[in-house]
Design a protein around this motif. Structure first.
Motif: not given
Ligand code: COA
Length: 156
Positions: A29-45
């Motif tokens: 979960s921390s990898i996902y959290s970091d991806c959001i924090k660093v501003g990667y383009s993260c999307w859900v369906l």
């Protein structure tokens, strides 16, 4: 109606519930959290507030004298669809969205890695026009050892 919206920190629990079912070696979960924090383009369906899948993209930026931050290379970091909702076109829908995001951010290529054994994902990517441009030996952990990754590129 199925919508694609940005992933938020509050979504990670539901994302992890899918991740742990579909991935033999799940991200934390921390990898996902970091991806959001660093501003990667993260999307859900999402359908009726249920998360059905997700996709993540990073876009590399280059700086030159004329354009302060022109991006030219995007990487798809992950793509997953809930097992009950696979083979319904959702993976393709998310991929098309990620490719459009890459174009919007001035990328001219999208890269991704896929396990050699992942025939479903490979079929999806090649159907969308991705081509094999490399192979990384022992890139992924695998039951009983390591597994090679194929590197795929979609060039616009
Ligand atoms: C790969 C994955 C995202 C595909 O999502 P999906 O919603 O099932 O895919 P779609 O229904 O959009 O299928 C699109 C295309 O992918 C290919 N494909 C998907 N599942 C397939 C299967 N079981 N067998 C063969 N091809 C398959 C086909 O080309 C399909 O096109 P078609 O329906 O016209 O035949 C999904 O299987 C998944 O989450 N897998 C586990 C996680 C994973 O491997 N992620 C990729 C990491 S690189």
């Amino acid at each position: 109606m199925i919508v694609i919206r940005t992933m938020q920190q509050k979504d990670i629990e539901k994302v992890m519930a899918i991740e742990q079912v579909v991935c033999e070696f799940p991200w934390t979960s921390s990898i996902y959290s970091d991806c959001i924090k660093v501003g990667y383009s993260c999307w859900v369906l999402e359908e009726k507030q249920e998360i059905l899948g997700y996709g993540l993209l990073s876009v590399g930026a280059i700086a030159d004298g004329l354009m302060a931050a022109a991006a030219n290379e995007a990487h798809i970091l992950n793509l997953c669809v809930h097992p009950d909702r696979q083979h319904q076109g959702l993976g393709r829908k998310m991929m098309q969205h990620l490719i459009q995001q890459a174009k919007n951010l001035y990328a001219n290529s999208v890269y991704l890695e896929v396990r050699l054994s992942n025939k479903n994902a490979f079929a999806l990517y090649t159907q969308l026009g991705f081509e094999v441009v490399g192979r990384r030996k022992d890139y992924y952990p695998a039951a009983g050892g390591r597994e090679d990754a194929l590197v795929l590129e979609l060039h616009f």
